[in-house]
Design a protein around this motif. Sequence first.
Motif, PDB file in Angstrom:
ATOM      1  N   GLU A 101       0.636  -1.442   0.243  1.00 45.36           N
ATOM      2  CA  GLU A 101      -0.079   0.033   0.180  1.00 45.36           C
ATOM      3  C   GLU A 101       0.826   1.321   0.084  1.00 45.36           C
ATOM      4  N   SER A 102       1.881   1.202   0.629  1.00 43.26           N
ATOM      5  CA  SER A 102       2.808   2.445   0.727  1.00 43.26           C
ATOM      6  C   SER A 102       3.270   2.599  -0.545  1.00 43.26           C
ATOM      7  N   GLN A 103       3.188   1.919  -1.384  1.00 44.92           N
ATOM      8  CA  GLN A 103       3.900   2.296  -2.749  1.00 44.92           C
ATOM      9  C   GLN A 103       2.879   2.318  -3.885  1.00 44.92           C
ATOM     10  N   ARG A 104       1.691   2.355  -3.540  1.00 46.40           N
ATOM     11  CA  ARG A 104       0.681   2.508  -4.567  1.00 46.40           C
ATOM     12  C   ARG A 104       0.845   3.791  -5.395  1.00 46.40           C
ATOM     13  N   ARG A 105       0.810   3.693  -6.392  1.00 52.02           N
ATOM     14  CA  ARG A 105       1.108   4.644  -7.644  1.00 52.02           C
ATOM     15  C   ARG A 105       2.385   5.060  -7.568  1.00 52.02           C
ATOM     16  N   ARG A 106       3.049   4.574  -6.897  1.00 50.87           N
ATOM     17  CA  ARG A 106       4.552   4.807  -6.960  1.00 50.87           C
ATOM     18  C   ARG A 106       5.459   3.511  -7.416  1.00 50.87           C
ATOM     19  N   GLU A 107       4.931   2.676  -7.928  1.00 51.48           N
ATOM     20  CA  GLU A 107       5.505   1.594  -8.413  1.00 51.48           C
ATOM     21  C   GLU A 107       6.550   1.704  -9.129  1.00 51.48           C
ATOM     22  N   VAL A 108       6.220   2.683 -10.416  1.00 53.68           N
ATOM     23  CA  VAL A 108       7.054   2.764 -11.541  1.00 53.68           C
ATOM     24  C   VAL A 108       8.366   3.542 -11.084  1.00 53.68           C
ATOM     25  N   ASP A 109       8.070   4.779 -10.097  1.00 53.10           N
ATOM     26  CA  ASP A 109       9.178   5.174  -9.602  1.00 53.10           C
ATOM     27  C   ASP A 109      10.129   4.302  -8.717  1.00 53.10           C
ATOM     28  N   LEU A 110       9.626   3.577  -8.000  1.00 59.76           N
ATOM     29  CA  LEU A 110      10.274   2.663  -7.146  1.00 59.76           C
ATOM     30  C   LEU A 110      11.334   1.684  -7.986  1.00 59.76           C
ATOM     31  N   TRP A 111      10.658   1.210  -9.084  1.00 59.98           N
ATOM     32  CA  TRP A 111      11.470   0.274 -10.311  1.00 59.98           C
ATOM     33  C   TRP A 111      12.429   1.144 -10.877  1.00 59.98           C
ATOM     34  N   GLY A 112      12.241   2.662 -11.263  1.00 57.41           N
ATOM     35  CA  GLY A 112      13.087   3.356 -11.646  1.00 57.41           C
ATOM     36  C   GLY A 112      14.428   3.686 -10.874  1.00 57.41           C
ATOM     37  N   ARG A 113      14.198   3.770  -9.512  1.00 60.74           N
ATOM     38  CA  ARG A 113      15.091   4.047  -8.636  1.00 60.74           C
ATOM     39  C   ARG A 113      16.091   2.877  -8.329  1.00 60.74           C
ATOM     40  N   THR A 114      15.405   1.574  -8.421  1.00 61.51           N
ATOM     41  CA  THR A 114      16.255   0.488  -7.743  1.00 61.51           C
ATOM     42  C   THR A 114      16.213  -0.691  -8.690  1.00 61.51           C
ATOM     43  N   ILE A 115      15.485  -0.733  -9.695  1.00 63.57           N
ATOM     44  CA  ILE A 115      15.742  -1.942 -10.717  1.00 63.57           C
ATOM     45  C   ILE A 115      16.224  -1.583 -11.970  1.00 63.57           C
ATOM     46  N   ASN A 116      15.244  -0.593 -12.689  1.00 65.33           N
ATOM     47  CA  ASN A 116      15.834  -0.359 -14.018  1.00 65.33           C
ATOM     48  C   ASN A 116      15.073   0.985 -14.638  1.00 65.33           C
ATOM     49  N   PRO A 117      15.927   2.067 -14.425  1.00 61.71           N
ATOM     50  CA  PRO A 117      15.300   3.284 -14.826  1.00 61.71           C
ATOM     51  C   PRO A 117      14.743   3.268 -16.317  1.00 61.71           C
ATOM     52  N   VAL A 161      10.295   3.408 -20.492  1.00 60.92           N
ATOM     53  CA  VAL A 161       9.597   2.899 -21.529  1.00 60.92           C
ATOM     54  C   VAL A 161       8.200   2.587 -21.107  1.00 60.92           C
ATOM     55  N   LEU A 162       7.768   2.311 -20.035  1.00 54.11           N
ATOM     56  CA  LEU A 162       6.507   2.080 -19.476  1.00 54.11           C
ATOM     57  C   LEU A 162       5.740   3.284 -19.498  1.00 54.11           C
ATOM     58  N   ARG A 163       6.450   4.485 -19.158  1.00 52.88           N
ATOM     59  CA  ARG A 163       5.895   5.757 -19.334  1.00 52.88           C
ATOM     60  C   ARG A 163       5.604   6.284 -20.506  1.00 52.88           C
ATOM     61  N   THR A 164       6.719   5.997 -21.272  1.00 52.34           N
ATOM     62  CA  THR A 164       6.398   6.345 -22.862  1.00 52.34           C
ATOM     63  C   THR A 164       5.280   5.769 -23.447  1.00 52.34           C
ATOM     64  N   ILE A 165       5.274   4.498 -23.257  1.00 49.33           N
ATOM     65  CA  ILE A 165       3.986   3.878 -24.037  1.00 49.33           C
ATOM     66  C   ILE A 165       2.716   3.655 -23.313  1.00 49.33           C
ATOM     67  N   GLY A 166       2.636   4.375 -22.138  1.00 47.93           N
ATOM     68  CA  GLY A 166       1.350   4.451 -21.432  1.00 47.93           C
ATOM     69  C   GLY A 166       1.097   3.396 -20.482  1.00 47.93           C
TER      70      GLY A 166
END
Length: 455
Positions: free
Chosen positions: A11-27, A32-37
């Motif tokens: 819950e603490s990361q709800r709507r922040r998952e992509v940011d979290l991945w961007g910071r920790t896994i693969n920016p 890509v996810l943001r670009t293609i919606g």
Amino acid sequence: MSDLSITQLVESQRRREVDLWGRTINPQFARVLRTIGFDRSWARAKGQYLWDADGNRFLDMLGGFGMFNVGRNNPRVRAALEEALALDLPGSVQLGATALPGLLAEELLRRLPPRLERIQFTSSGTEAIEAAIKLGRAAVRRERVVACDHGFHGLTLGSLSANANAEFTRRFGPLLPGFSHVPFGDLEALEEELRREDVALFLVEPVQGKGVNVAPPGYLEGAQELCRRYGTLFCVDEVQTGFGRTGRMFAFEHWGLEPDLVPVAKSLSGGYVPVGGLVMSRAVHEAVYDSMENAVAHGSTFAPNELAMVAGLATLHELDEQGLVERSARLGERLLELTRPLVDEHEVVREVRGLGLMWAIEFGEPARRARTYRFVDRMQPGLFAQLIVGPLFSEHRVVSQVAGHRMAVVKGLPPLCVTEQDLEEFAEALDAVIRKAQRLPRSLAAFAMTAAGIR
Ligand SMILES: Cc1ncc(COP(=O)(O)O)c(C=O)c1O
């Protein structure tokens, strides 16, 4: 210190998952996810559906790249896992044998031709391919491996060497020596290689995942015969096509084949736990595991994993109990019936093809009003397919994928529990999206360029 709560953490990361991945896994992946919606916050899933955090329901025509044949969060697979967790099983003793791996092996072998008598478990598809290359080479004491153009077998170094396409191999060389590629469907080219009698194994997908190319009539039977004639092991990669995907338990059944090696993975564990395996003939196994000294000639710490075995047993049971293999054959036919008319309706549609619920639609430059198609294709070959996948997702809430790099092919691999109504809605959405994409207003062209990272 407070207890760990997965619920609170998620819950603490709800709507922040992509940011979290961007910071920790693969920016770059986050970009890509943001670009293609596709940068949704995913809240839950069931069967053939996914829900985002806003409560929107999406039809999953991608099926986790083919690992959710029995549906996402299958309740019966989960119940089996929960039961196993509550048992406090020993897990892997390493120097010991527990029942679950043997039980799953028995269930798998029971569903395969009698020629296949042993299984080496792995934790992924690519490891099953690596095992095929390694064990195959040792069994017949030959070095060469022949695979097909446009084939895909995974991304670790051995599998990568079997992939012919430069988009996967570029930058990662040197690849393993001894690999050659022949055109898929060309028996003469295959015989040219095999007659040298130095090829350990011929590695082939019965339906190529990249592009969804179904083997032409007679090809696989001919390939098997050539393999037998020249002493080459016949390895049919069922990682994607296995467990009902094509309307048979294993795709090779469509052609009555009896391979020597069959790598499997993906849907075997219902999408819950990493799993894979190389099923092989007794002859191959005994040639490699030929003494006590060689009793552990191949393996890895986590394979076989007990939870993967439990999920595997439950998945095979579920495929049978729910009649999912037959369902895949029936609904696959229905999907073709629903989508084949698109070839006549839209000049831009070249072909609709598939086997069971492994399906694809291919686009090509239309004879008339070709300017927009050409414009997009010149930016990047195959980019038109992105004009279909994007709006399918954003306007019709359907998750799908482009079938491969630089190809104008959209692919579907839905969970086998998909309904006829889902497929009807999908076909309607597809029709609407193609109609719109063909007219291609500038805004859509701009989207295409952005999606391709061209601007
Ligand atoms: C035919 C085929 N073989 C092998 C693999 C590799 O499997 P994994 O991704 O589990 O390593 C894939 C994955 O897509 C595949 O489609």
